[in-house]
Design an enzyme around this catalytic site. Sequence first.
Site, PDB file in Angstrom:
ATOM      1  N   SER A  86      65.226  33.810 108.997  1.00 18.00           N
ATOM      2  CA  SER A  86      65.655  33.846 107.596  1.00 18.00           C
ATOM      3  C   SER A  86      67.155  34.014 107.415  1.00 18.00           C
ATOM      4  O   SER A  86      67.703  33.611 106.391  1.00 18.00           O
ATOM      5  CB  SER A  86      64.917  34.949 106.856  1.00 18.00           C
ATOM      6  OG  SER A  86      65.082  36.192 107.506  1.00 18.00           O
ATOM      7  N   HIS A 135      60.382  30.022 105.581  1.00 18.52           N
ATOM      8  CA  HIS A 135      61.500  29.101 105.357  1.00 18.52           C
ATOM      9  C   HIS A 135      61.266  27.713 105.946  1.00 18.52           C
ATOM     10  O   HIS A 135      62.161  26.870 105.910  1.00 18.52           O
ATOM     11  CB  HIS A 135      62.792  29.694 105.927  1.00 18.52           C
ATOM     12  CG  HIS A 135      63.118  31.018 105.334  1.00 18.52           C
ATOM     13  ND1 HIS A 135      63.776  31.160 104.122  1.00 18.52           N
ATOM     14  CD2 HIS A 135      62.833  32.275 105.745  1.00 18.52           C
ATOM     15  CE1 HIS A 135      63.895  32.446 103.838  1.00 18.52           C
ATOM     16  NE2 HIS A 135      63.335  33.139 104.800  1.00 18.52           N
ATOM     17  N   LYS A 152      59.569  30.659  97.940  1.00 13.55           N
ATOM     18  CA  LYS A 152      60.777  29.981  98.437  1.00 13.55           C
ATOM     19  C   LYS A 152      60.717  28.504  98.072  1.00 13.55           C
ATOM     20  O   LYS A 152      60.859  28.188  96.898  1.00 13.55           O
ATOM     21  CB  LYS A 152      60.942  30.295  99.913  1.00 13.55           C
ATOM     22  CG  LYS A 152      61.456  31.739 100.017  1.00 13.55           C
ATOM     23  CD  LYS A 152      61.260  32.444 101.286  1.00 13.55           C
ATOM     24  CE  LYS A 152      61.729  33.894 101.090  1.00 13.55           C
ATOM     25  NZ  LYS A 152      61.202  34.807 102.068  1.00 13.55           N
TER      26      LYS A 152
END
Length: 401
Positions: free
Chosen positions: A188, A216, A248
């Site tokens: 991250s 991610h 995200k």
Amino acid sequence: MTSWLQSLTPQLELRQQQNLYRQRLQTQSAQGTVVDIDDQQLLNFSSNDYLGLANHPDVVNAFKNAVDSYGVGAGASHLVVGHHRLHHQLETALAKFTGRDRAVLFSSGYMANLGVIQALLGKRDFIVQDKLNHASLIDAGLDCGAKMLRYKHNDITHLQQLLEKNLPEHGAGEISQRRLLAVDGVFSMDGDIAPLPQLLELCEQYQLALMVDDAHGFGVLGEHGGGCAEHFNLSQTQLPIVMGTLGKAFGVSGAFVAGSHALIETLVQFSRSYIYTTALPPACAAAAYQSLQLLQQPERRIQLRTSIAQFRDGIATLGIPLGESSTAIQPLIVGSSEQALALSNALFEAGILVTAIRPPTVPVGTARLRVALSAAHSSDHIDQLLNALDHALKKQPVILR
Ligand SMILES: *Cc1c(COP(=O)(O)O)cnc(C)c1O
């Protein structure tokens, strides 16, 4: 006041002196490439909204329609009466998307990681983690009571040494001990990808199950946005536990875990952070379901890759060092927290938002500017960032690593 409460103020002052004090910026606009903060418009390079879906009209409408039909709150936990048709629809779609038997939703990624590890491991067991794993994995490892080993970031040799020393190789069928290797798919704060094929070899040798936290990776990696599992083409047998977040690239909120029937049913039955909390609002599930349709289309990912290439080329031309990252996360490692803050502030003055990431979020001495790129950034936005960086670094030289 009791004396320990009086120690809070000096503790806060110390954090301030160390340049580690956090201040929450207040946004006054929607999440996007341009955000309003303190009556100033800033170009935003700090968001995890990698595909620009957080304020996409289709996603917004899906949310609104669900709220119109079903209200706002889920009203209860999943096992009581909070499990809505819309949750179930999203779970089914996520199972199909990840190529796993089933998926289950959690209210956040943090809770998903706690829930998986706590439901699967106890004090007779082993958990192995990369030192740079997300805090939620580390916390879950500490809380579950299993023996935890942490290897140096992406260092296969170190991992092998640790395993050899701590985990005797067994013949199949002999192990009652549960062994798990949990790793961020995309790190991250560094943006690099875990070497999953090499990790898998060691997992097979030492009979560890592999769990990837792909917060991610989803939306960013893989032809259809299927993350690391798609990028490395790993089956459910090879990678039995996949965790993803919906806050995200999905642009919403919440998280999911995908895997076998037995795994998912175990989580539903035993995962405390699944059972003892209010279900995600059904409208979030509806919005994330809409995001999932958009996320699988290639256009935004192609645009994101173009932005990443433009940024990396530009940085190379400026002679600024940059780590090995092919993802949306492109950190500039500064070192000292003070200098990272100063550089971030200089960019802020120039209308560019790149927040400084400092210890304990990253190891001491590696404070950085974490540049996060999005498919919604234009080529002009990237140029503005590059110019501002060049200007700030010339005015106030910082040695980057
Ligand atoms: C953001 C993040 C989480 C936590 O997810 P939330 O849904 O924000 O709680 C977990 N793991 C990684 C690697 C993350 O980046």
